[in-house]
Design an enzyme around this catalytic site. Sequence first.
Site, PDB file in Angstrom:
ATOM      1  N   GLY A  62      36.246  41.154  51.412  1.00  0.00           N
ATOM      2  CA  GLY A  62      35.128  41.762  52.122  1.00  0.00           C
ATOM      3  C   GLY A  62      34.537  42.904  51.320  1.00  0.00           C
ATOM      4  N   GLY A  76      32.611  46.826  50.588  1.00  0.00           N
ATOM      5  CA  GLY A  76      32.618  48.224  51.002  1.00  0.00           C
ATOM      6  C   GLY A  76      33.951  48.940  50.878  1.00  0.00           C
ATOM      7  N   CYS A 106      42.178  40.767  48.371  1.00  0.00           N
ATOM      8  CA  CYS A 106      41.109  41.706  48.035  1.00  0.00           C
ATOM      9  C   CYS A 106      40.978  42.815  49.100  1.00  0.00           C
ATOM     10  CB  CYS A 106      39.803  40.952  47.814  1.00  0.00           C
ATOM     11  SG  CYS A 106      38.589  41.901  46.871  1.00  0.00           S
ATOM     12  N   MET A 107      39.928  42.792  49.929  1.00  0.00           N
ATOM     13  CA  MET A 107      39.808  43.782  50.990  1.00  0.00           C
ATOM     14  C   MET A 107      41.014  43.710  51.917  1.00  0.00           C
ATOM     15  SD  MET A 107      38.356  46.226  52.643  1.00  0.00           S
ATOM     16  CE  MET A 107      36.754  46.427  51.864  1.00  0.00           C
ATOM     17  N   GLN A 129      43.758  45.742  50.479  1.00  0.00           N
ATOM     18  CA  GLN A 129      43.568  47.183  50.636  1.00  0.00           C
ATOM     19  C   GLN A 129      43.856  47.636  52.061  1.00  0.00           C
ATOM     20  OE1 GLN A 129      39.541  47.743  49.252  1.00  0.00           O
ATOM     21  NE2 GLN A 129      40.003  46.883  47.234  1.00  0.00           N
ATOM     22  N   ASN A 131      36.742  40.799  42.291  1.00  0.00           N
ATOM     23  CA  ASN A 131      35.504  41.419  42.765  1.00  0.00           C
ATOM     24  C   ASN A 131      35.851  42.531  43.737  1.00  0.00           C
ATOM     25  OD1 ASN A 131      32.998  42.147  43.700  1.00  0.00           O
ATOM     26  ND2 ASN A 131      32.708  40.330  44.966  1.00  0.00           N
ATOM     27  N   GLY A 145      35.535  47.131  44.270  1.00  0.00           N
ATOM     28  CA  GLY A 145      35.143  48.447  43.791  1.00  0.00           C
ATOM     29  C   GLY A 145      36.129  49.531  44.180  1.00  0.00           C
ATOM     30  N   TYR A 146      37.159  49.157  44.966  1.00  0.00           N
ATOM     31  CA  TYR A 146      38.197  50.100  45.397  1.00  0.00           C
ATOM     32  C   TYR A 146      39.563  49.557  44.993  1.00  0.00           C
ATOM     33  CZ  TYR A 146      34.664  52.496  48.191  1.00  0.00           C
ATOM     34  OH  TYR A 146      33.551  53.200  48.594  1.00  0.00           O
ATOM     35  N   HIS A 194      41.460  37.189  43.469  1.00  0.00           N
ATOM     36  CA  HIS A 194      41.083  36.051  44.306  1.00  0.00           C
ATOM     37  C   HIS A 194      41.816  34.771  43.881  1.00  0.00           C
ATOM     38  CE1 HIS A 194      37.694  37.774  46.641  1.00  0.00           C
ATOM     39  NE2 HIS A 194      37.689  38.623  45.628  1.00  0.00           N
ATOM     40  N   GLU A 210      41.856  32.034  45.440  1.00  0.00           N
ATOM     41  CA  GLU A 210      41.042  30.850  45.751  1.00  0.00           C
ATOM     42  C   GLU A 210      40.100  30.510  44.599  1.00  0.00           C
ATOM     43  OE1 GLU A 210      38.402  34.244  46.938  1.00  0.00           O
ATOM     44  OE2 GLU A 210      40.548  33.798  46.995  1.00  0.00           O
TER      45      GLU A 210
END
Length: 355
Positions: free
Chosen positions: A220, A222, A247-248, A251, A289, A291-292, A332, A334
Amino acid sequence: MFSKQLILEDGTVYKGYGFGADVENVGEVVFNTSMTGYQETLSDPSYNGQIVTFTYPLIGNYGINRDDYESMKPCIRGMIIGELCEKPSNFRYELTLDEVLKELNIPGIYGIDTRSLTRKIRTKGVIKGCIRSINANVEKVVEELKNTNLPTNQIEQVSTKSISPAIGRGKRVVLIDLGMKVGILRELQARGCDVIIVPHDTTAKEILKYKPDGIMLTNGPGDPQDVPKTVETIKELIGKIPIFGICMGHQLLALAGGAKTYKLKFGHRGGNHPVKNLITGKVDITSQNHGYAVDIDSLRDTDFELTHIAVNDKTCEGIRHKKYPVFSVQYHPEAAPGPHDSTYLFDIFIKNMEA
């Protein structure tokens, strides 16, 4: 004659030629190092709110087809490329990149020095920008960029608003949609899973009503700290059901375990990032992909341990719970687009549910 210009918040201007939709969007300018997969990238919800720069020089050469989308509602704010291919060559090609961006109302610019732009982002960090007419007043646009706040509800923007099933005969997986790529669902269905897709703000109580065998936390966009309710839900689920985060999802799992996250200078975006598995000692080439990142030092006082690390910058790429069948990775598995080295992680998730 140049027709468009990319204007950055610091006043830097790159002149080029417009393609796609003739609209003016503001977004965070980032770069992606993949050599292929521009269709999957433009339709990846994790790029919500961003203007994507492709470092590979030629984009659009194999066109766009109906099957390679990662979501039905692409949400990037713009596309920046060096050279645009206007006549694709591929037996699967149905539309050109220019035609699709016009349909999706996404602006693009080509003919600029993407190498220079990428070096700038690597040096200065990600920066707000927009694609405007060549006649636009640069000073006025820069002032506008400085006064524009990027949205903080990005997961809410891309997450599903309703509960939907993807029926199978295998293990039941409740997939918490934080901005899901179709590739994740595809990997679960390939293993026969009975998947129930739920919104990001679904409570643990609601999730447990479905009597799931496992929980999938998707990718996801942000800042992971923008969805504290989802963190609380995950916290309640740890120890009750096997969990796999991507990923998100990775986190948020770390936050739920008491760790911390922080913003990277320019993020990891591409299909060629080496990651070392600290358990096996092997290195996988991964698609990324984000940014955090999860703060490795903050894991020390939690029930989670580091399992994967980025070879390039030594950032956290994977964690697992010391007691329960709960794990996650930053990249990722996948792999759409990208290498398939790490699809075995879905098999580990299946084994955890079977156990």
